[in-house]
Design an enzyme around this catalytic site. Sequence first.
Site, mmCIF file in Angstrom:
data_model
loop_
_atom_site.group_PDB
_atom_site.id
_atom_site.type_symbol
_atom_site.label_atom_id
_atom_site.label_comp_id
_atom_site.label_asym_id
_atom_site.label_seq_id
_atom_site.Cartn_x
_atom_site.Cartn_y
_atom_site.Cartn_z
ATOM 1 N N GLN A 1 52.801 78.823 31.530
ATOM 2 C CA GLN A 1 51.542 78.290 32.027
ATOM 3 C C GLN A 1 51.709 77.163 33.034
ATOM 4 O O GLN A 1 52.765 76.536 33.113
ATOM 5 C CB GLN A 1 50.687 77.797 30.867
ATOM 6 N N HIS B 1 49.079 73.933 34.669
ATOM 7 C CA HIS B 1 47.774 73.282 34.585
ATOM 8 C C HIS B 1 47.408 72.719 35.957
ATOM 9 O O HIS B 1 48.268 72.202 36.661
ATOM 10 C CB HIS B 1 47.797 72.164 33.552
ATOM 11 N N GLU C 1 50.258 66.743 30.112
ATOM 12 C CA GLU C 1 50.609 66.745 28.686
ATOM 13 C C GLU C 1 51.919 66.006 28.479
ATOM 14 O O GLU C 1 52.819 66.099 29.310
ATOM 15 C CB GLU C 1 50.866 68.176 28.178
ATOM 16 N N HIS D 1 55.592 75.860 32.680
ATOM 17 C CA HIS D 1 56.297 75.543 31.442
ATOM 18 C C HIS D 1 55.885 76.488 30.324
ATOM 19 O O HIS D 1 54.853 77.157 30.416
ATOM 20 C CB HIS D 1 56.021 74.086 31.034
ATOM 21 N N ARG E 1 47.863 81.223 33.434
ATOM 22 C CA ARG E 1 49.010 81.828 32.753
ATOM 23 C C ARG E 1 49.855 82.686 33.686
ATOM 24 O O ARG E 1 49.333 83.296 34.608
ATOM 25 C CB ARG E 1 48.524 82.653 31.562
HETATM 26 ZN ZN LIG Z 1 50.806 73.308 28.797
#
Ligand SMILES: [Zn+2]
Length: 407
Positions: free
Chosen positions: A103, A105, A140, A269, A288
């Site tokens: 994925q 972001h 994240e 990642h 994705r």
């Molecule tokens: Zn992630």
Amino acid sequence: MTTAMERKLFRLEGKVQHYAWGGYTYIPALLGIPAGNTPSAEYWMGAHQSAPSQVITPGGTITLDKLIQERPQEVLGEAVWQRFGQLPYLFKILDVKDMLSIQVHPSKTEAEKGFARENEAGIPLNAPDRNYKDANHKPEIMVALSDFWLLHGFLPHDALQQVLKTVPEFATLTSIYEQEGYKGLYKAVMEMPQEQVNTLLRPLAERVLPAYQANQLDKSDPAFWAGRAIANDPEGMNRLDRGIFSIYFFNIMNVQPGEAVFQDAGIPHAYLEGQNVELMANSDNVLRGGLTPKHIDVPELLKHTRFEGVHPVIIQGSAVQDGLEQLYHSPAPDFAASKIELQKGQVYKSTSNAAAILIVMKGTATITGSDTLALHKGQCALVTNGEHYQISTDNEVVIFKAGPGQF
Ligand SMILES: [Zn+2]
């Protein structure tokens, strides 16, 4: 709850998410509940509208998103309320048994544009082909709780060149990479017709699958994870997942307990195996790129991926509060993660300058402020803005703490 909040310290109960990739025992054992027949993948602590935590107050139980709605400044503090308009972070415990989808972001600007665009196009928020669930970015940070494995960013140039040279099935891709770089290479495999993916990857699959099943591969070898992906795929050899290319093109990272990794916007990642604490901006925006039966929007993915080699960085905690707290620095303004470790006799003192969430991962803690809470393993507390509090233990305790970052 119409009078001013006299208490600023509450018990909080999160929500278990039963995604298929999760393990069966880690989260139930942490929470002291029986292991069920469904996997327990994530434990969410926060105010995300899809699974808000419960706050236990003297007046009864209320979800954290409602409590914030009713008393934003008192819970979050003026500065966080003005800047974010919500609890800016989402705090999780993850138990990764089977690898997650690859994925990326989006950045904040891109998420705002994408969210508006899909709204204008009339795509329902819960539609399976919807990319943007909200207008927020989703950086994240993860702190490993076990030996942890993940894919993180493209290999640096030399290492990628070496992979293309040594894996025989990738011979035809070498010239694409030499002429068009990271983007050309990734675009080629992501846009390749499925027939061709099958043809190209079948000999590789026939080589790595028996070696994986015979336990002959090391986890630092992409063949191990390719073998596992194929072994776990219900389609088996019939439809080989193009995410297998990424296993070979990305860095495989191994992180030890207490070490952290930051995933910024645009860095591809995937978590492969292990348990971790994860803290992220309050968002669900995921593009994705394979190893998933879910929706893949290739043009959108390519638009947001940073096409550059990445030298993985492991973040060690920096000692604050006389060494009682390890702070994991990241550039995200939305959150800050830390670990508090105390032995009997040690006292951690703090003033909450916004809403913080604490979870006890080991031992027992007494938290004293406007109330006194005795917490054991798996229990959580919400500390709202302005609370002066201290934490002590009568044996030992390990606590992970989430709060907003520097902004
Ligand atoms: Zn992630």
